[in-house]
Motif scaffolding. Structure first.
Motif, PDB file in Angstrom:
ATOM      1  N   VAL A  19      32.756 -19.623  28.416  1.00  0.00           N
ATOM      2  CA  VAL A  19      32.262 -20.173  26.905  1.00  0.00           C
ATOM      3  C   VAL A  19      33.195 -21.246  26.910  1.00  0.00           C
ATOM      4  CG1 VAL A  19      32.085 -19.818  24.602  1.00  0.00           C
ATOM      5  CG2 VAL A  19      31.553 -17.933  25.944  1.00  0.00           C
ATOM      6  N   GLY A  20      32.950 -22.742  26.983  1.00  0.00           N
ATOM      7  CA  GLY A  20      33.628 -23.742  26.834  1.00  0.00           C
ATOM      8  C   GLY A  20      34.898 -23.592  27.553  1.00  0.00           C
ATOM      9  N   ALA A  21      36.172 -23.692  27.107  1.00  0.00           N
ATOM     10  CA  ALA A  21      37.274 -23.641  27.830  1.00  0.00           C
ATOM     11  C   ALA A  21      37.645 -22.316  28.206  1.00  0.00           C
ATOM     12  CB  ALA A  21      38.408 -24.466  27.111  1.00  0.00           C
ATOM     13  N   LEU A  22      37.175 -21.237  27.712  1.00  0.00           N
ATOM     14  CA  LEU A  22      37.373 -19.732  28.154  1.00  0.00           C
ATOM     15  C   LEU A  22      36.577 -19.259  29.288  1.00  0.00           C
ATOM     16  CD1 LEU A  22      38.213 -18.504  24.546  1.00  0.00           C
ATOM     17  CD2 LEU A  22      40.006 -18.822  26.300  1.00  0.00           C
ATOM     18  N   GLU A  23      37.318 -18.470  30.223  1.00  0.00           N
ATOM     19  CA  GLU A  23      36.596 -17.846  31.077  1.00  0.00           C
ATOM     20  C   GLU A  23      36.816 -16.368  30.707  1.00  0.00           C
ATOM     21  OE1 GLU A  23      36.595 -18.541  35.496  1.00  0.00           O
ATOM     22  OE2 GLU A  23      37.597 -16.436  35.531  1.00  0.00           O
ATOM     23  N   ILE A  24      35.634 -15.485  30.579  1.00  0.00           N
ATOM     24  CA  ILE A  24      35.768 -13.854  30.046  1.00  0.00           C
ATOM     25  C   ILE A  24      35.399 -13.067  31.211  1.00  0.00           C
ATOM     26  CG2 ILE A  24      34.839 -12.573  28.370  1.00  0.00           C
ATOM     27  CD1 ILE A  24      34.057 -15.541  27.026  1.00  0.00           C
ATOM     28  N   ARG A  25      36.224 -12.105  31.453  1.00  0.00           N
ATOM     29  CA  ARG A  25      35.862 -11.143  32.437  1.00  0.00           C
ATOM     30  C   ARG A  25      35.732  -9.810  31.671  1.00  0.00           C
ATOM     31  NH1 ARG A  25      35.432  -7.716  36.099  1.00  0.00           N
ATOM     32  NH2 ARG A  25      36.587  -7.608  38.100  1.00  0.00           N
ATOM     33  N   PRO A  26      34.434  -9.298  31.514  1.00  0.00           N
ATOM     34  CA  PRO A  26      34.570  -8.055  30.977  1.00  0.00           C
ATOM     35  C   PRO A  26      34.730  -6.941  31.900  1.00  0.00           C
ATOM     36  CG  PRO A  26      32.342  -9.394  31.195  1.00  0.00           C
ATOM     37  CD  PRO A  26      33.479 -10.013  31.948  1.00  0.00           C
ATOM     38  N   TYR A  27      35.248  -6.033  31.303  1.00  0.00           N
ATOM     39  CA  TYR A  27      35.502  -4.883  32.040  1.00  0.00           C
ATOM     40  C   TYR A  27      35.003  -3.465  31.340  1.00  0.00           C
ATOM     41  CZ  TYR A  27      40.051  -3.999  30.199  1.00  0.00           C
ATOM     42  OH  TYR A  27      41.276  -4.055  29.219  1.00  0.00           O
ATOM     43  N   PRO A  28      34.366  -2.479  31.926  1.00  0.00           N
ATOM     44  CA  PRO A  28      34.076  -1.202  31.375  1.00  0.00           C
ATOM     45  C   PRO A  28      35.107  -0.216  31.343  1.00  0.00           C
ATOM     46  CG  PRO A  28      32.938  -1.300  33.458  1.00  0.00           C
ATOM     47  CD  PRO A  28      33.906  -2.447  33.556  1.00  0.00           C
ATOM     48  N   VAL A  29      35.091   0.607  30.030  1.00  0.00           N
ATOM     49  CA  VAL A  29      36.040   1.470  29.793  1.00  0.00           C
ATOM     50  C   VAL A  29      35.314   2.695  29.186  1.00  0.00           C
ATOM     51  CG1 VAL A  29      37.978  -0.466  28.818  1.00  0.00           C
ATOM     52  CG2 VAL A  29      36.238   0.516  27.364  1.00  0.00           C
ATOM     53  N   PRO A  30      36.259   3.892  29.472  1.00  0.00           N
ATOM     54  CA  PRO A  30      35.814   5.256  29.032  1.00  0.00           C
ATOM     55  C   PRO A  30      36.109   5.387  27.424  1.00  0.00           C
ATOM     56  CG  PRO A  30      37.754   5.559  30.382  1.00  0.00           C
ATOM     57  CD  PRO A  30      37.651   4.073  30.153  1.00  0.00           C
ATOM     58  N   HIS A  31      35.006   5.391  26.672  1.00  0.00           N
ATOM     59  CA  HIS A  31      34.834   5.576  25.482  1.00  0.00           C
ATOM     60  C   HIS A  31      33.514   6.160  24.776  1.00  0.00           C
ATOM     61  CE1 HIS A  31      36.489   4.658  21.527  1.00  0.00           C
ATOM     62  NE2 HIS A  31      35.566   3.865  20.974  1.00  0.00           N
ATOM     63  N   ASP A  32      33.526   6.824  23.568  1.00  0.00           N
ATOM     64  CA  ASP A  32      32.167   7.355  23.449  1.00  0.00           C
ATOM     65  C   ASP A  32      31.487   6.406  22.710  1.00  0.00           C
ATOM     66  OD1 ASP A  32      33.873   7.002  21.287  1.00  0.00           O
ATOM     67  OD2 ASP A  32      33.748   9.392  20.546  1.00  0.00           O
ATOM     68  N   ALA A  33      31.121   5.461  23.350  1.00  0.00           N
ATOM     69  CA  ALA A  33      29.916   4.557  22.888  1.00  0.00           C
ATOM     70  C   ALA A  33      29.063   4.432  24.200  1.00  0.00           C
ATOM     71  CB  ALA A  33      30.561   3.098  22.681  1.00  0.00           C
ATOM     72  N   ARG A  34      27.733   3.533  24.060  1.00  0.00           N
ATOM     73  CA  ARG A  34      27.018   3.324  25.016  1.00  0.00           C
ATOM     74  C   ARG A  34      27.263   2.709  26.147  1.00  0.00           C
ATOM     75  NH1 ARG A  34      21.639   4.354  23.036  1.00  0.00           N
ATOM     76  NH2 ARG A  34      20.546   3.231  24.878  1.00  0.00           N
ATOM     77  N   GLU A  35      27.863   1.410  26.277  1.00  0.00           N
ATOM     78  CA  GLU A  35      28.528   0.755  27.303  1.00  0.00           C
ATOM     79  C   GLU A  35      29.645  -0.194  26.832  1.00  0.00           C
ATOM     80  OE1 GLU A  35      25.410  -1.998  28.792  1.00  0.00           O
ATOM     81  OE2 GLU A  35      26.718  -2.401  30.565  1.00  0.00           O
ATOM     82  N   PRO A  36      30.748   0.594  26.462  1.00  0.00           N
ATOM     83  CA  PRO A  36      31.603  -0.041  25.890  1.00  0.00           C
ATOM     84  C   PRO A  36      32.486  -0.973  26.876  1.00  0.00           C
ATOM     85  CG  PRO A  36      32.275   2.072  26.180  1.00  0.00           C
ATOM     86  CD  PRO A  36      31.093   1.735  26.614  1.00  0.00           C
ATOM     87  N   LEU A  37      32.996  -2.417  26.259  1.00  0.00           N
ATOM     88  CA  LEU A  37      33.647  -3.070  27.274  1.00  0.00           C
ATOM     89  C   LEU A  37      34.913  -3.369  26.634  1.00  0.00           C
ATOM     90  CD1 LEU A  37      30.782  -5.731  28.138  1.00  0.00           C
ATOM     91  CD2 LEU A  37      31.429  -4.014  29.550  1.00  0.00           C
ATOM     92  N   GLN A  38      35.964  -4.086  27.401  1.00  0.00           N
ATOM     93  CA  GLN A  38      36.915  -4.878  27.143  1.00  0.00           C
ATOM     94  C   GLN A  38      37.180  -5.949  27.929  1.00  0.00           C
ATOM     95  OE1 GLN A  38      39.204  -3.788  24.346  1.00  0.00           O
ATOM     96  NE2 GLN A  38      37.400  -2.505  23.792  1.00  0.00           N
ATOM     97  N   PHE A  39      38.136  -6.936  27.524  1.00  0.00           N
ATOM     98  CA  PHE A  39      38.058  -8.237  28.002  1.00  0.00           C
ATOM     99  C   PHE A  39      39.184  -8.704  28.837  1.00  0.00           C
ATOM    100  CE2 PHE A  39      34.719  -7.898  24.719  1.00  0.00           C
ATOM    101  CZ  PHE A  39      33.562  -8.202  25.774  1.00  0.00           C
ATOM    102  N   VAL A  40      39.237  -9.663  29.829  1.00  0.00           N
ATOM    103  CA  VAL A  40      40.630 -10.547  30.056  1.00  0.00           C
ATOM    104  C   VAL A  40      39.886 -11.843  29.917  1.00  0.00           C
ATOM    105  CG1 VAL A  40      41.825 -11.265  32.167  1.00  0.00           C
ATOM    106  CG2 VAL A  40      41.170  -8.644  31.815  1.00  0.00           C
ATOM    107  N   PHE A  41      40.891 -12.706  29.223  1.00  0.00           N
ATOM    108  CA  PHE A  41      40.382 -14.111  28.893  1.00  0.00           C
ATOM    109  C   PHE A  41      41.179 -14.834  29.866  1.00  0.00           C
ATOM    110  CE2 PHE A  41      39.563 -11.510  25.198  1.00  0.00           C
ATOM    111  CZ  PHE A  41      38.439 -12.073  24.859  1.00  0.00           C
ATOM    112  N   SER A  42      40.905 -16.062  30.352  1.00  0.00           N
ATOM    113  CA  SER A  42      41.833 -17.034  31.128  1.00  0.00           C
ATOM    114  C   SER A  42      41.339 -18.426  30.786  1.00  0.00           C
ATOM    115  CB  SER A  42      41.348 -16.584  32.407  1.00  0.00           C
ATOM    116  OG  SER A  42      42.129 -17.618  33.336  1.00  0.00           O
ATOM    117  N   ASP A  43      42.292 -19.259  30.770  1.00  0.00           N
ATOM    118  CA  ASP A  43      42.042 -20.620  30.712  1.00  0.00           C
ATOM    119  C   ASP A  43      42.058 -21.352  32.078  1.00  0.00           C
ATOM    120  OD1 ASP A  43      44.807 -20.518  31.476  1.00  0.00           O
ATOM    121  OD2 ASP A  43      45.408 -22.099  29.985  1.00  0.00           O
TER     122      ASP A  43
END
Ligand SMILES: [Zn+2]
Ligand SMILES: [Zn+2]
Length: 255
Positions: free
Chosen positions: A107-131
């Motif tokens: 998204v614009g100047a940011l690269e976003i790397r999603p990754y799945p995590v174990p949590h009691d939700a349907r498809e929870p993600l967390q992220f690593v951001f990079s320039d």
């Protein structure tokens, strides 16, 4: 260069800003519209500055304010298919963009790397951001540390890391047993010791900024979270930030 700041963090509401160049993304929005505007202004930002909202999962402290805020300010929203379906966010007046849990996107100047995590939700993600050079990791709302997390977060320059509870305080709390088990379970939240364990297991030699986040107001104390993390890194307590429920944290920079 990456800059990041928090509007507030904890079970009563979360929102994080991540910025590179002219691109500013909001991650989650667990606050009402007026409250979000107030907290954005405190950080010198308005909805016009935002490129959109990225959602980690459907729990109210993360998704609660997203759809009305996105609709009101015509912002795109990125979310996993599971989050989308759990939220029943089918609405034709918000630009919802479903992302692949394992595929990076920009998204614009940011690269976003999603990754799945174990949590009691349907498809929870967390992220690593990079320039493209510097990386900022976000890890909250996870029941346990996985090898995939260690691989992704190793060598990272910035990290916002859940320190939800102190295990002893939670065990001694007056929460019902079922709730205590949910929080401490493999699909719950990271306790101070687990967060510290992650830091011991990854290459933390490039870490410039570390912020403890999503602290329980009942079952943790900032001083306990900070001590766990500073002991793991062998650094001073002053080197560790804490994201508060009311105050969040002010802009920090990774260069
Ligand atoms: Zn949460
Ligand atoms: Zn959650």
């Amino acid at each position: 260069m990456i800059r990041f700041a928090s509007l507030g963090s904890g079970s009563a509401g979360n929102a994080l800003l991540v910025e590179s160049g002219a691109t500013c993304l909001m991650v989650d929005c667990g606050f009402g519209q007026r409250e979000t505007l107030r907290r954005l202004a405190r950080l010198g930002r308005s909805p016009d500055d935002l490129a959109g909202i990225l959602v980690t999962h459907e729990h109210g402290d993360h998704l609660g304010g997203v759809i009305p805020f996105a609709r009101r300010h015509a912002l795109p929203v990125w979310l996993s298919h599971g989050t989308f379906s759990a939220a029943k966010a089918v609405t034709n007046d918000v630009d919802l963009r479903i992302i692949d849990s394992h595929a990076s996107f920009a998204v614009g100047a940011l690269e976003i790397r999603p990754y799945p995590v174990p949590h009691d939700a349907r498809e929870p993600l967390q992220f690593v951001f990079s320039d493209g050079k510097i990386r900022l990791g976000l890890l909250t709302d996870a029941g346990e540390i996985t090898r995939h997390m260690r691989d992704l977060l190793s060598g990272i320059e910035g990290l916002v890391l859940e320190c939800n509870h102190d295990a002893d305080m939670l065990a001694a709390s007056n929460y019902p047993a079922s709730l205590r088990q949910r929080i401490a379970g493999r699909f719950g939240h990271l306790e101070n010791g687990a967060a510290a364990g992650l830091l011991r297991e990854i290459d933390a030699s490039r870490l410039q900024q570390l912020v403890a986040a999503h602290l329980s107001e009942q079952n943790n104390r900032p001083s306990l979270a900070v001590k766990a993390l500073s002991t793991a890194l062998g650094c001073s307590d002053q080197d560790i930030g804490v994201a508060g429920q009311e105050a969040g944290f002010d802009w920090r920079q990774l260069a």
